[in-house]
Design a protein around this motif. Structure first.
Motif, PDB file in Angstrom:
ATOM      1  N   ASP A 148       0.807  -1.204  -0.056  1.00 26.07           N
ATOM      2  CA  ASP A 148       0.074   0.098  -0.058  1.00 26.07           C
ATOM      3  C   ASP A 148       0.748   1.309   0.127  1.00 26.07           C
ATOM      4  O   ASP A 148       2.082   1.021   0.211  1.00 26.07           O
ATOM      5  CB  ASP A 148      -0.904   0.030   1.220  1.00 26.07           C
ATOM      6  N   SER A 149       0.345   2.225  -0.132  1.00 22.00           N
ATOM      7  CA  SER A 149       0.969   3.512  -0.452  1.00 22.00           C
ATOM      8  C   SER A 149       0.834   4.207   1.187  1.00 22.00           C
ATOM      9  O   SER A 149       0.092   3.906   1.937  1.00 22.00           O
ATOM     10  CB  SER A 149       0.467   4.433  -1.269  1.00 22.00           C
ATOM     11  N   GLY A 150       1.654   5.193   1.423  1.00 17.59           N
ATOM     12  CA  GLY A 150       1.536   5.950   2.540  1.00 17.59           C
ATOM     13  C   GLY A 150       2.969   5.977   3.420  1.00 17.59           C
ATOM     14  O   GLY A 150       3.762   5.551   3.002  1.00 17.59           O
ATOM     15  N   THR A 151       2.780   6.536   4.803  1.00 14.63           N
ATOM     16  CA  THR A 151       3.843   6.751   5.514  1.00 14.63           C
ATOM     17  C   THR A 151       3.785   5.518   6.684  1.00 14.63           C
ATOM     18  O   THR A 151       2.889   5.430   7.458  1.00 14.63           O
ATOM     19  CB  THR A 151       4.010   7.838   6.349  1.00 14.63           C
ATOM     20  N   PHE A 152       4.745   4.415   6.792  1.00 13.16           N
ATOM     21  CA  PHE A 152       4.831   3.572   7.722  1.00 13.16           C
ATOM     22  C   PHE A 152       6.046   3.619   8.679  1.00 13.16           C
ATOM     23  O   PHE A 152       7.307   3.969   8.010  1.00 13.16           O
ATOM     24  CB  PHE A 152       5.187   2.045   6.842  1.00 13.16           C
TER      25      PHE A 152
END
Length: 305
Positions: A148-152
């Motif tokens: 998935d995309s985003g900040t982890f």
């Protein structure tokens, strides 16, 4: 006769008091080992990772250890999880695994079990008073875990620990990866290439669905939009003449209006996707048309959301 006895008793009682007095410079403030760790930056974030460009998601960062005490310090840098479980997360879904490597001393310091595991061959760092040392670390995320995309992120504490696992000082660091919304498209089926362009042969033009097995392959980190344009606004044209055959197009069962720019929205559910969308060409009226090769140029682009 009592006075000597009383004097000796008092002297004996006073001896332990003199024996317990601190030696010069011992156990006084400033004489102990005290480490300050400066991480640059305090957030170790792998920036702008595109899961479809083939690059390894990694970043290199530094930490400077400074002995602010007056005594020599011997310690091992140790990473500990602020809150398990192990892995970079954005609060939901499967976490992304990672490795944390000490590049300066060639050691794996990943806190997989909650903290860095010490190795018998690992050497402790020795710093004299007011001395400092900078270590380089590499953070490498597991690309196979990117869904998935985003900040982890994951919060960890880096401590300078002595041989008894006592902390001499440390700092908090945020580990993480920023995954860009990204998408790629390609074709599969009956087509050839010419000068980098896909060429689809529709065969002899007859009204109805052209018997051409063709699929649009879409790989995306989540939802996406397809933009479709036709150079001849939905007409197959004979060269530069005015002779033409109307046709329509459907992608993944969605009819496309070729008289102008048209956007088709893909599935709205998030997560890494790999879709195979059938492409259909529906030929219109071919009666009373001059013989020859009729063609059009279609442009299809994808935008991740």
């Amino acid at each position: 006769m009592l006075r000597p006895t009383l004097f000796l008793a008092a002297a004996l009682l006073a001896l332990p008091l003199h024996a317990q007095a601190p030696a010069p410079g011992a156990n006084i403030r400033g004489a102990e080992c005290l480490i300050r760790a400066n991480a640059t930056p305090t957030s170790w974030l792998i920036q702008g990772y595109d899961p479809f460009d083939g690059a390894i998601p990694e970043g290199t960062f530094g930490v400077t250890f400074v002995n602010e005490g007056a005594a020599e310090c011997r310690f091992t840098p140790t990473f500990e999880l602020s809150q398990p479980p192990f892995g970079l997360s954005k609060g939901s879904g499967r976490p992304i695994g990672y490795a944390l490597l000490n590049l300066t001393d060639t050691q794996d310091v990943t806190p997989r079990a909650g903290r860095t595991q010490r190795s018998p061959s690992q050497r402790m760092i020795t710093l004299g008073a007011n001395a400092s040392r900078t270590l380089l670390y590499k953070l490498v995320a597991d690309p196979d875990d990117v869904k998935d995309s985003g900040t982890f992120t994951q919060d960890v504490t880096l401590e300078a620990q002595d041989s008894s696992f006592r902390s001499l000082g440390g700092t908090r660091i945020v580990l993480g990866i920023d995954i860009l919304p990204s998408a790629r498209i390609g074709l599969a089926g009956a087509y050839t290439t010419n000068d980098g362009h896909a060429v689809v042969d529709l065969g002899e033009l007859r009204p109805g669905v052209a018997p051409v097995p063709l699929q649009l392959r879409v790989a995306s980190t989540g939802s996406y939009d397809l933009s479709v344009t036709s150079a001849n606004s939905g007409r197959l044209r004979l060269g530069s003449s005015e002779w033409s055959v109307p046709y329509s197009l459907a992608i993944g069962g969605n009819a496309v209006n070729l008289t102008g720019a048209r956007t088709i929205s893909g599935p709205t559910n998030g997560g890494l996707r790999r879709d195979a969308l059938p492409i259909q060409f529906v030929i219109g009226n071919t009666a009373d048309r001059r013989a020859g090769v009729y063609s059009d140029v279609i442009s299809i682009s994808v935008t991740a959301r």
